[in-house]
Write an enzyme that holds these catalytic residues in place. Sequence first.
Site, PDB file in Angstrom:
ATOM      1  N   LYS A 115       0.818  -1.216   0.000  1.00  0.00           N
ATOM      2  CA  LYS A 115       0.000   0.000   0.000  1.00  0.00           C
ATOM      3  C   LYS A 115       0.849   1.263   0.000  1.00  0.00           C
ATOM      4  O   LYS A 115       0.473   2.261  -0.608  1.00  0.00           O
ATOM      5  CB  LYS A 115      -0.951   0.014   1.205  1.00  0.00           C
ATOM      6  CG  LYS A 115      -2.093  -0.980   1.079  1.00  0.00           C
ATOM      7  CD  LYS A 115      -3.216  -0.659   2.040  1.00  0.00           C
ATOM      8  CE  LYS A 115      -4.399  -1.604   1.854  1.00  0.00           C
ATOM      9  NZ  LYS A 115      -5.473  -1.371   2.815  1.00  0.00           N
ATOM     10  N   LYS A 205      -4.844  -9.740  -5.707  1.00  0.00           N
ATOM     11  CA  LYS A 205      -6.114 -10.095  -5.064  1.00  0.00           C
ATOM     12  C   LYS A 205      -7.194  -9.056  -5.359  1.00  0.00           C
ATOM     13  O   LYS A 205      -6.890  -7.887  -5.589  1.00  0.00           O
ATOM     14  CB  LYS A 205      -5.921 -10.301  -3.557  1.00  0.00           C
ATOM     15  CG  LYS A 205      -5.814  -9.038  -2.757  1.00  0.00           C
ATOM     16  CD  LYS A 205      -6.058  -9.292  -1.262  1.00  0.00           C
ATOM     17  CE  LYS A 205      -6.119  -7.952  -0.562  1.00  0.00           C
ATOM     18  NZ  LYS A 205      -6.634  -7.937   0.756  1.00  0.00           N
ATOM     19  N   LYS A 208     -11.093  -3.639  -2.929  1.00  0.00           N
ATOM     20  CA  LYS A 208     -12.065  -2.559  -3.081  1.00  0.00           C
ATOM     21  C   LYS A 208     -11.456  -1.330  -3.731  1.00  0.00           C
ATOM     22  O   LYS A 208     -12.133  -0.541  -4.354  1.00  0.00           O
ATOM     23  CB  LYS A 208     -12.560  -2.113  -1.702  1.00  0.00           C
ATOM     24  CG  LYS A 208     -13.460  -3.100  -1.054  1.00  0.00           C
ATOM     25  CD  LYS A 208     -13.680  -2.664   0.381  1.00  0.00           C
ATOM     26  CE  LYS A 208     -14.379  -3.742   1.150  1.00  0.00           C
ATOM     27  NZ  LYS A 208     -14.259  -3.559   2.584  1.00  0.00           N
TER      28      LYS A 208
HETATM   29  P1  AMP Z   1     -11.023  -5.745   3.776  1.00  0.00           P
HETATM   30  O1  AMP Z   1     -11.866  -5.589   2.567  1.00  0.00           O
HETATM   31  O2  AMP Z   1      -9.571  -5.587   3.443  1.00  0.00           O
HETATM   32  O3  AMP Z   1     -11.488  -4.984   4.952  1.00  0.00           O
HETATM   33  O4  AMP Z   1     -11.146  -7.288   4.212  1.00  0.00           O
HETATM   34  C1  AMP Z   1     -12.176  -7.827   5.017  1.00  0.00           C
HETATM   35  C2  AMP Z   1     -12.055  -9.323   5.068  1.00  0.00           C
HETATM   36  O5  AMP Z   1     -12.187  -9.879   3.754  1.00  0.00           O
HETATM   37  C3  AMP Z   1     -10.713  -9.843   5.598  1.00  0.00           C
HETATM   38  O6  AMP Z   1     -10.937 -11.001   6.376  1.00  0.00           O
HETATM   39  C4  AMP Z   1      -9.948 -10.201   4.365  1.00  0.00           C
HETATM   40  O7  AMP Z   1      -9.007 -11.236   4.605  1.00  0.00           O
HETATM   41  C5  AMP Z   1     -11.052 -10.685   3.435  1.00  0.00           C
HETATM   42  N1  AMP Z   1     -10.678 -10.408   2.034  1.00  0.00           N
HETATM   43  C6  AMP Z   1     -10.418  -9.194   1.481  1.00  0.00           C
HETATM   44  N2  AMP Z   1     -10.126  -9.314   0.169  1.00  0.00           N
HETATM   45  C7  AMP Z   1     -10.208 -10.638  -0.123  1.00  0.00           C
HETATM   46  C8  AMP Z   1     -10.014 -11.397  -1.306  1.00  0.00           C
HETATM   47  N3  AMP Z   1      -9.719 -10.836  -2.471  1.00  0.00           N
HETATM   48  N4  AMP Z   1     -10.176 -12.735  -1.231  1.00  0.00           N
HETATM   49  C9  AMP Z   1     -10.513 -13.324  -0.063  1.00  0.00           C
HETATM   50  N5  AMP Z   1     -10.711 -12.676   1.092  1.00  0.00           N
HETATM   51  C10 AMP Z   1     -10.560 -11.345   1.080  1.00  0.00           C
END
Ligand code: AMP
Length: 340
Positions: A115, A205, A208
């Site tokens: 990041k 990956k 958002k």
């Molecule tokens: P975040 O969107 O970064 O707040 O992630 C929230 C949750 O979603 C966390 O447990 C991450 O590990 C999971 N997560 C985020 N992006 C992915 C992805 N591309 N694939 C699988 N899990 C994800």
Amino acid sequence: MNATRKTVLSAVQPTNSMHIGNYLGAVRNWIPYLDEYDCIFFAVDLHSITVEQDPEALRENTYRSIASYIACGIDPAKAILFVQSQVPEHAELAWVLTCHSSMGELSRMTQYKDKSQKHGSHIPTGLFTYPVLMAADILLYGTHLVPVGEDQKQHLELTRDLAERMNHRFPKSSSGEDSALFRVPEPMIAKTGARVMSLQDPESKMSKSDPAPGACVFLSDSDKEIEKKFKRAVTDSGSEVRSEEQSAGVRNLIQIQASFLNQDYNAVLQRYVGKQYGYLKVDTANIAVEHLRPIRERTEAILKDRAYLEGILKQGRAAARARAEKTLSEVYKRLGFVRE
Ligand code: AMP
Ligand code: TRP
């Protein structure tokens, strides 16, 4: 809350809508815990501001995250649902832990390295200390298990290190006995859906913040948008699915379909061997559309009922604070802070 049950805790950043990575890699996998564990799930708005946010969008997405949790099946009668900034103990414990973390260990965090690269010479300090706030989130509640996607495993390791370091440094409770200050939590990484990749760049990956249009399938996307994104998903220069080795793009589509259907990767693969990529794309799109439509409709209905949502958050905040206050008070006493 039941004293004999283990605590499961996880969180999501309220930026944008959730995407299918959040759903398949995280939220969906929490449902089975509702009956067996004390469950704590929240929207981490303090984490979100480590990068610039539009205030109005942040507010709306915070409500949306909680509404999505409920729409995905997190029954608010069975879990504590709340917003991180409404429980000030998170920021307070984060400061204490910051003082017990080192620049070296935080510099090694892959998410920080990724990041921070996007920020040129002006890297927000919050991006650097982000994992310490996450450790505070977890340690405040005596958490046993933290279900997250694979990308968060390293932050969990750091949380465990910080907990052990503090336990070692402050072994005696405020009443004088030997007792661990923090419970050392275990990560729980989902087998399927643990890493959903971008539809436009399947080597990275799904995220958002990915600016590429179509990279990310959001839970708020319409049926048409979902179809379009899968049809335009990047595969490779070949044309049909091979049984031996699949490219990252093809693998991702198979993996997503397998996750939605709760099937084995190989079971899905076998259905497409020798077929044009188009079949895999269309079927995966249809399966995603059917799964996501009811979630989207429920989310919108919940969002319209602001009073209901506010009620859930108020209740969640009170329940979270009751636990968080106890932990923080013990931390402050052990550190030598003067308490009334
Ligand atoms: P975040 O969107 O970064 O707040 O992630 C929230 C949750 O979603 C966390 O447990 C991450 O590990 C999971 N997560 C985020 N992006 C992915 C992805 N591309 N694939 C699988 N899990 C994800
Ligand atoms: N850092 C996590 C992510 O981006 C979100 C998060 C914040 C979290 N605090 C947490 C996840 C505590 C689990 C437990 O995915």
